[in-house]
Design an enzyme around this catalytic site. Structure first.
Site, PDB file in Angstrom:
ATOM      1  N   ASP A  53     -32.423  31.021  28.525  1.00 45.33           N
ATOM      2  CA  ASP A  53     -31.163  31.638  28.929  1.00 45.33           C
ATOM      3  C   ASP A  53     -31.395  33.113  29.253  1.00 45.33           C
ATOM      4  O   ASP A  53     -32.477  33.485  29.707  1.00 45.33           O
ATOM      5  CB  ASP A  53     -30.128  31.464  27.802  1.00 45.33           C
ATOM      6  CG  ASP A  53     -28.726  31.243  28.349  1.00 45.33           C
ATOM      7  OD1 ASP A  53     -28.133  32.213  28.851  1.00 45.33           O
ATOM      8  OD2 ASP A  53     -28.230  30.101  28.273  1.00 45.33           O
TER       9      ASP A  53
ATOM     10  N   HIS B 287     -24.470  35.753  27.995  1.00 46.46           N
ATOM     11  CA  HIS B 287     -24.410  34.289  28.014  1.00 46.46           C
ATOM     12  C   HIS B 287     -25.302  33.653  26.945  1.00 46.46           C
ATOM     13  O   HIS B 287     -24.864  32.767  26.204  1.00 46.46           O
ATOM     14  CB  HIS B 287     -24.797  33.793  29.416  1.00 46.46           C
ATOM     15  CG  HIS B 287     -24.600  32.323  29.641  1.00 46.46           C
ATOM     16  ND1 HIS B 287     -25.578  31.401  29.336  1.00 46.46           N
ATOM     17  CD2 HIS B 287     -23.554  31.618  30.147  1.00 46.46           C
ATOM     18  CE1 HIS B 287     -25.144  30.187  29.657  1.00 46.46           C
ATOM     19  NE2 HIS B 287     -23.908  30.293  30.155  1.00 46.46           N
TER      20      HIS B 287
ATOM     21  N   SER C 175     -21.801  25.012  30.041  1.00 47.93           N
ATOM     22  CA  SER C 175     -22.762  25.743  29.194  1.00 47.93           C
ATOM     23  C   SER C 175     -22.348  25.702  27.731  1.00 47.93           C
ATOM     24  O   SER C 175     -23.148  25.470  26.833  1.00 47.93           O
ATOM     25  CB  SER C 175     -22.816  27.223  29.601  1.00 47.93           C
ATOM     26  OG  SER C 175     -23.696  27.448  30.641  1.00 47.93           O
TER      27      SER C 175
END
Length: 379
Positions: free
Chosen positions: A132, A165, A319
């Site tokens: 990520d 994120h 996600s």
């Protein structure tokens, strides 16, 4: 194949490059050619200085290097394959910045009944590679969950998150701050951050492949892939297949395009567990891809989790759903460490709870249920 000539040509073409950031993946037709070429590569790289821009990938027997004009290595066309290195994006959208959070268990963690499993399993010492944007190492909720990782964009730096994120994903999987923060699905699992995505949430396929390579070599139990792209990549498929064959469970988000008959790659590969998103009403979230390519759904709408600088944020996307599934699998593997990726996918599907709006006898996939998952494995 004349490896020395090949490497000399490669060195010269990289030196002649146009200065663009484009990359390509060069795969070898035979693994023995890759191994022999690597042997020459190690001997020659001190004299052929441009070879420092080449990164070997053991997992797919390939070299990742700056793009060179087509036809320049034509004499080796029977021994190597070229693939343009494309970009992909993370599968999450930010809703609110700096959400106020008192403490406790987020609704998604509650909805999949993770707390009801904690008397018997907390995902203790299950290793999860999160490919990520990195992670916030200073976040108090992640202090006990974070382990060594890698920064593929800058090998000299820790995989610090400059986007948010990755920190959000890590929090849903394994945050552990009962007194003041949030609690993730598997609070004693171990997150190994693999930074492949930049501050814009964008990454090259080659960096994903190098990330999978790292996860295989460092013996992860699970790889969380909360990202995707529309086109397939032979190199990425090979990496996913090799990780699957090494016994690693790969969990991938399906995408946020509300499509009914298509999902993004790598979730579309059969070796992954593909995840769609649900909302608080246990219905498929409006933005989520859906249909026969989905293996399991999980909460992904308006999910609060950890964020940069010790904050919290609300995000939506497949996600977020994927991180719930990775956490549930960590709970399962801590109790049943010998399960294969194929067995885990089958258990997830069999134990899933029915999604609202679906016929009871529908064969469509359901929502992950951690408690039923563990009971199904025992049975």
């Amino acid at each position: 194949m004349d490896y020395s000539t090949f490497l000399q040509l490669l060195n010269d073409e990289i030196a002649r490059g146009d200065g663009s950031h484009k990359k390509q993946i060069i795969r070898f037709a035979h693994s023995r050619d890759y191994r022999k070429c690597m042997s020459h590569f190690m001997k020659l790289k001190s004299s052929l200085t441009m070879l420092s821009a080449v990164q070997p990938s053991r997992i797919i027997h390939a070299m990742i290097c700056p793009a060179i004009p087509e036809g320049k290595l034509n004499k080796f066309k029977n021994d190597i394959f070229f693939e343009e290195d494309t970009r992909m994006k993370v599968h999450g959208t930010l809703h609110k910045t700096s959400v106020q959070w008192d403490h406790g268990i987020p609704w998604g963690v509650q909805q999949i009944r993770a707390p009801q499993t904690w008397a018997t399993t907390t995902g203790h010492r299950i290793k999860i590679g999160v490919i990520d944007t990195g992670v916030d190492y200073r976040h108090p909720d992640l202090r006990h969950s974070l382990m060594r990782g890698i920064n593929l964009l800058n090998r000299n730096m820790l995989p610090h998150d400059d986007n948010g994120h990755g920190t959000h994903i890590a929090g849903t999987i394994a945050a552990a701050n009962q007194m003041k923060g949030i609690i993730g699905v598997a609070p004693r699992a171990l997150i190994h951050p693999v930074k492949a995505f930049d501050h814009n949430g964008s990454a090259y396929v080659s960096d994903i492949i190098l990330g999978i390579d790292w996860c295989v070599r460092n013996r992860m139990n699970i790889i969380n892939m909360s990202f995707g792209m529309k086109s397939s990549s032979k190199s990425l498929l090979n990496a996913v297949m090799n990780a699957y064959n090494a016994g690693i469970v790969i969990v991938a988000s399906s995408g946020n395009d509300a499509k009914r008959k298509s999902i993004d790659y790598p979730a579309r590969y059969p070796q992954t567990i593909s995840v769609g998103a649900t909302n608080r009403q246990r219905r498929v979230a409006k933005f989520s891809n859906r249909g026969s390519f989905i293996d399991i759904y999980a909460p992904g709408d308006k999910i609060v989790s950890s964020w940069l600088r010790g904050n919290y944020n609300e995000m939506s996307g497949t996600s977020m759903a994927t991180s719930h599934v990775s956490g549930a699998i960590a709970l399962l593997l801590a109790q049943n460490p010998t399960l294969t990726p194929g067995e885990i996918k089958s258990l997830l599907r069999r134990s899933a709870s029915t999604i609202r709006g679906r016929r009871l006898h529908s064969k469509a996939p359901g929502e992950v249920d951690a408690l039923r998952l563990l009971r199904e494995a025992k049975a």
